[in-house]
Write a protein that holds these residues in place. Structure first.
Motif, mmCIF file in Angstrom:
data_model
loop_
_atom_site.group_PDB
_atom_site.id
_atom_site.type_symbol
_atom_site.label_atom_id
_atom_site.label_comp_id
_atom_site.label_asym_id
_atom_site.label_seq_id
_atom_site.Cartn_x
_atom_site.Cartn_y
_atom_site.Cartn_z
ATOM 1 N N ALA A 291 -9.197 -69.435 -27.813
ATOM 2 C CA ALA A 291 -7.873 -69.481 -28.445
ATOM 3 C C ALA A 291 -6.778 -69.834 -27.439
ATOM 4 O O ALA A 291 -5.806 -70.518 -27.785
ATOM 5 N N GLY A 292 -6.939 -69.393 -26.202
ATOM 6 C CA GLY A 292 -5.952 -69.736 -25.165
ATOM 7 C C GLY A 292 -5.955 -71.235 -24.917
ATOM 8 O O GLY A 292 -4.901 -71.882 -24.856
ATOM 9 N N ALA A 293 -7.158 -71.804 -24.823
ATOM 10 C CA ALA A 293 -7.297 -73.245 -24.602
ATOM 11 C C ALA A 293 -6.684 -74.029 -25.750
ATOM 12 O O ALA A 293 -5.967 -75.017 -25.548
ATOM 13 N N ALA A 294 -6.956 -73.582 -26.979
ATOM 14 C CA ALA A 294 -6.428 -74.275 -28.161
ATOM 15 C C ALA A 294 -4.903 -74.262 -28.134
ATOM 16 O O ALA A 294 -4.252 -75.277 -28.407
ATOM 17 N N ALA A 295 -4.327 -73.123 -27.774
ATOM 18 C CA ALA A 295 -2.862 -73.016 -27.758
ATOM 19 C C ALA A 295 -2.238 -73.943 -26.717
ATOM 20 O O ALA A 295 -1.244 -74.614 -26.995
ATOM 21 N N VAL A 296 -2.805 -74.016 -25.531
ATOM 22 C CA VAL A 296 -2.176 -74.873 -24.510
ATOM 23 C C VAL A 296 -2.361 -76.355 -24.842
ATOM 24 O O VAL A 296 -1.445 -77.158 -24.634
ATOM 25 N N MET A 297 -3.519 -76.712 -25.399
ATOM 26 C CA MET A 297 -3.727 -78.121 -25.745
ATOM 27 C C MET A 297 -2.768 -78.576 -26.835
ATOM 28 O O MET A 297 -2.152 -79.646 -26.737
ATOM 29 N N THR A 298 -2.643 -77.769 -27.877
ATOM 30 C CA THR A 298 -1.802 -78.185 -28.990
ATOM 31 C C THR A 298 -0.320 -78.073 -28.624
ATOM 32 O O THR A 298 0.494 -78.839 -29.130
ATOM 33 N N ALA A 299 -0.001 -77.155 -27.712
ATOM 34 C CA ALA A 299 1.389 -77.071 -27.237
ATOM 35 C C ALA A 299 1.769 -78.387 -26.560
ATOM 36 O O ALA A 299 2.879 -78.893 -26.735
ATOM 37 N N LEU A 300 0.838 -78.967 -25.813
ATOM 38 C CA LEU A 300 1.169 -80.230 -25.138
ATOM 39 C C LEU A 300 1.425 -81.349 -26.142
ATOM 40 O O LEU A 300 2.313 -82.180 -25.940
ATOM 41 N N GLY A 301 0.672 -81.352 -27.236
ATOM 42 C CA GLY A 301 0.904 -82.340 -28.287
ATOM 43 C C GLY A 301 2.306 -82.191 -28.872
ATOM 44 O O GLY A 301 3.001 -83.182 -29.114
ATOM 45 N N ALA A 302 2.716 -80.932 -29.081
ATOM 46 C CA ALA A 302 4.052 -80.686 -29.639
ATOM 47 C C ALA A 302 5.138 -81.070 -28.635
ATOM 48 O O ALA A 302 6.149 -81.683 -29.000
ATOM 49 N N ILE A 303 4.923 -80.745 -27.383
ATOM 50 C CA ILE A 303 5.899 -81.074 -26.342
ATOM 51 C C ILE A 303 6.076 -82.596 -26.268
ATOM 52 O O ILE A 303 7.193 -83.101 -26.172
ATOM 53 N N ALA A 304 4.966 -83.304 -26.385
ATOM 54 C CA ALA A 304 5.036 -84.769 -26.334
ATOM 55 C C ALA A 304 5.862 -85.329 -27.491
ATOM 56 O O ALA A 304 6.477 -86.381 -27.370
ATOM 57 N N GLN A 305 5.886 -84.613 -28.610
ATOM 58 C CA GLN A 305 6.684 -85.087 -29.750
ATOM 59 C C GLN A 305 8.152 -84.723 -29.609
ATOM 60 O O GLN A 305 9.028 -85.445 -30.062
ATOM 61 N N LEU A 306 8.424 -83.594 -28.986
ATOM 62 C CA LEU A 306 9.817 -83.132 -28.875
ATOM 63 C C LEU A 306 10.501 -83.679 -27.617
ATOM 64 O O LEU A 306 11.724 -83.599 -27.488
ATOM 65 N N LYS A 307 9.692 -84.197 -26.708
ATOM 66 C CA LYS A 307 10.167 -84.947 -25.539
ATOM 67 C C LYS A 307 11.209 -84.266 -24.652
ATOM 68 O O LYS A 307 12.243 -84.870 -24.330
ATOM 69 N N PRO A 308 10.991 -83.037 -24.203
ATOM 70 C CA PRO A 308 11.915 -82.452 -23.236
ATOM 71 C C PRO A 308 11.789 -83.190 -21.897
ATOM 72 O O PRO A 308 10.731 -83.753 -21.589
ATOM 73 N N LYS A 309 12.882 -83.168 -21.119
ATOM 74 C CA LYS A 309 12.884 -83.865 -19.835
ATOM 75 C C LYS A 309 12.273 -82.961 -18.767
ATOM 76 O O LYS A 309 12.970 -82.298 -17.991
#
Ligand code: BES
Ligand code: MN
Ligand code: ZN
Length: 503
Positions: A291-309
Motif C-alpha cells: 500500500a505504501g508503494a501504491a500511494a507513492v506511485m500514484t501520488a507521482l501521477g497526480a503531481i505530474a498533472q498538477l505540475k508544482p514547480k
C-alpha cells in the motif's frame, strides 16, 4: 467516467434525478438553499425536521420524492453533523454518503449545492474540491473480478449562484478529481490480489503512469540490485519465484534545481512472513503490504498533472516475502547498500529490510527531504487503531509540514516518539543492527531501525499499517483498500513548491 461540472443556477430549478441540500444537526429552521427547496416542497423538509425524521446527523441522508413540485425527481437532505465539528473533511464524507445513497436508487444525474460554503464557514473552492473528492472516493468500488452491484452516477452538477466564481471552482474540482483518481488507482493496486500484482506488475504499472504523465521511470532487476549492493532487499526476495524489482519514478517540475524530494513506499506484494511464517487466519490481507508503494506511485501521477514547480522522485523496492528452500532464514546476516550489517531475527520484519536499501539508495541519490510510507508494523495498528497513521521523523520542521499537509487532506496522522533509549532493542551481538526489538513499542523500534539508513537527511516515516485497509464503509472510505497517503504526499509536494516560490 463520472463527470463533475460547476454550473450557475438555482438548485430548486435544476432538472435531475436528485438535488442535494443539507442541514446541520439540531437546526430547526433550514436556511439558504435548503430553505428555498423546503418552500418549493411546501415545507416538507421543515416538517420532517420537526417530526424528528431528519436530525442532521453527520452521514444521515434523507431522500424525499418531489412529485412535480420541483423539476428534480428527488431531494436528498444530507446531514452535516454538529456545526462546531464541521470541517472540509466532513464535506468529503457527506458527498461520499449521499452519492452512495443516490446510486442505490439508480440516480444518474445528481445536482448539489456547495456544502458548508455559507454558514459552514468553508471557502467555496475548498468545498468544491472536497465534493469532487468525496464523490469519486465514496463511489469507488473494485470491479475487475465482479460486476458492480449498482449502476454508476454519470453526472454530478455543483450548482452555484455567482457566475464569477465558476473558473476558480472548476480549478478546485479539477484538483479534487486528480487527487481522488490517484487515490482510487492506489486502491485498485492494493485490492488486486498478489497473483496479479506481482513486483513485475508493479513495474508495469509504474511504466504506465510514467507514459501517461510523462515521468521518468527506471526499473532495476536482480543483477542491478546485486551491483548496487542491495543485499537486504535481495535477501527478502530469495524465497520467491517472482523476480524483485527496484522502481523509480521521477517528476521534474523545476529543471533549474538539482534538488528533489524523495518519496519511498514499501512494496511487499505479498507478506507471508517468510520462514517466520504468519498465522494463516487473515493472511490474505497481506496482499495489501504494498500500500505504501501504491500511494507513492500514484501520488507521482497526480503531481505530474498538477505540475508544482519542484522535483520529486519516488522509490519503490518491490518483492514478495515467501518461505522456500532458498528463503532468507532467521539468524542470517545481510549487508545493506550503505554498508551496515543486519542480523535477521524475524524474516517477517521484512519491510524494514527492503526499506533499508531503498533509503540508502535515496540518500546516495541526494534526495531530500525523504518521506517513506509503509504498512510496517502490526504494533502501529494496535497503538493507533485503523484511523491514524503513525508518524515518525528526525526533523520537526518536516514533521510539521507533513502534519499540515495531512490536515488539509483529512488523512489522520499522529506523531510518535523516537527515544534514543529504545535503540538498545535493535542492537545485535554480531552485526551493526538486528531487525526486531522486544514485544513493546514495536512501531517505534521499527522506525529507529529505519533511521539507521537515512544519515542526517530530514526524513519522515509513516506507518500506515492501520489505515491502509478498511473493514467498513463510511463517508468517503469504502471497504478494502483506502489509498491512504497518496493525497497527503501530493499536498506536501504542492506546499513545498509554494514555499520555495515564496523565498
Ligand atoms: N506487513 C507486516 C505489518 C502489518 C501487520 C501490516 C498487520 C498490516 C497489518 C510486517 O511486515 C510485519 O509482519 N511486521 C511484524 C514485525 C515483527 C516481526 C517485529 C509485525 O508487525 O508483527
Ligand atoms: Mn512481515
Ligand atoms: Zn510486511
Amino acid at each position: 467516467m463520472l463527470e463533475i461540472k460547476v454550473i450557475v443556477g438555482d438548485i430548486a430549478q435544476i432538472v435531475a434525478d436528485a438535488i442535494v441540500v443539507n442541514i446541520f444537526e439540531g437546526v430547526e429552521q433550514p436556511g439558504g438553499a435548503t430553505a428555498a427547496v423546503d418552500r418549493a416542497l411546501g415545507g416538507a423538509i421543515s416538517s420532517l425536521i420537526s417530526r424528528g425524521e431528519i436530525k442532521g446527523k453527520f452521514g444521515e441522508v434523507t431522500i424525499v420524492h418531489t412529485f412535480g413540485k420541483v423539476p428534480a425527481e428527488r431531494v436528498a437532505i444530507a446531514g452535516l453533523g454538529k456545526r462546531q465539528d464541521f470541517s472540509v473533511d466532513k464535506v468529503r464524507g457527506v458527498a461520499g454518503e449521499f452519492c452512495r445513497a443516490l446510486r442505490k436508487l439508480n440516480c444518474h444525474k445528481v445536482a448539489t449545492i456547495l456544502h458548508g460554503a455559507g454558514i459552514g464557514g468553508i471557502e467555496p473552492e475548498a468545498s468544491a474540491e472536497a465534493i469532487a473528492e468525496g464523490t469519486l472516493l465514496g463511489l469507488y468500488s473494485f470491479t475487475k473480478y465482479k460486476k458492480p452491484e449498482y449502476e454508476d452516477i454519470a453526472e454530478m452538477l455543483i450548482v452555484v449562484r455567482e457566475k464569477d466564481k465558476v473558473p476558480l471552482l472548476e480549478q478546485a474540482v479539477h484538483k479534487g478529481e486528480v487527487m481522488a483518481e490517484a487515490t482510487n488507482l492506489a486502491r485498485d493496486m492494493v485490492n488486486e490480489p498478489a497473483n496479479y500484482m506481482t513486483p513485475s506488475q508493479m513495474a508495469e504499472t509504474a511504466k504506465e503512469i510514467a507514459r501517461k504523465y510523462n515521468l521518468e521511470c527506471q526499473v532495476f532487476d536482480r543483477e542491478d540490485m546485486e551491483a548496487m549492493g542491495m543485499e537486504a532487499l535481495l535477501g527478502v526476495a530469495k524465497g520467491s519465484n517472482q523476480p524483485p524489482k527496484f522502481i523509480t519514478l521521477s517528476y521534474k517540475g523545476d529543471e533549474r534545481s538539482q534538488k528533489a524530494l524523495g518519496f519511498l513506499g514499501k512494496g511487499i506484494t505479498f507478506d507471508s512472513g517468510g520462514i517466520s511464517i504468519k498465522a494463516s487466519e487473515g493472511m490474505d490481507e497481506m496482499k495489501g503490504d504494498m500500500a505504501g508503494a501504491a500511494a507513492v506511485m500514484t501520488a507521482l501521477g497526480a503531481i505530474a498533472q498538477l505540475k508544482p514547480k519542484i522535483n520529486v522522485t519516488a522509490i519503490i523496492p518491490a518483492t514478495e516475502n515467501l518461505p522456500s528452500g532458498s528463503a532468507l532464514k532467521p539468524g542470517d546476516v545481510l549487508k545493506a547498500m550503505n554498508g551496515k550489517t543486519i542480523e535477521v531475527i524475524s524474516t517477517d520484519a521484512e519491510g524494514r529490510l527492503i526499506l533499508a536499501d531503498a533509503l540508502s539508495y535515496a540518500v546516495k541519490q541526494g534526495l531530500s527531504p525523504l518521506v517513506d510510507l509503509a504498512t510496517l508494523t502490526g504494533a502501529c495498528r494496535v497503538a493507533l487503531g485503523t484511523l491514524y497513521s503513525g508518524l515518525f521523523g528526525n526533523d520537526q520542521d518536516l514533521v510539521n509540514k507533513v502534519l499540515k499537509a495531512a490536515e488539509r487532506t483529512g488523512e489522520r496522522m499522529w506523531q510518535m516518539p523516537m527515544p534514543e533509549e529504545y535503540k538498545e532493542q535493535n542492537k545485535s551481538e554480531i552485526a551493526n543492527v538486528k531487525n526486531t526489538g522486544n514485544r513493546y513499542g514495536g512501531a517505534i523500534t521499527a522506525a529507529l531501525f529505519l533511521a539507521e539508513f537515512v544519515d542526517n537527511i530530514p526524513w519522515v516515516h509513516l506507518d500506515i499499517a492501520g489505515p491502509a485497509l478498511s473493514n467498513k464503509e463510511s463517508g468517503y472510505i469504502v471497504k478494502g483498500a483506502t489509498g491512504v497517503g497518496a493525497r497527503t504526499l501530493v499536498e506536501l509536494a504542492l506546499s513545498e513548491a509554494r514555499s520555495k516560490e515564496a523565498t
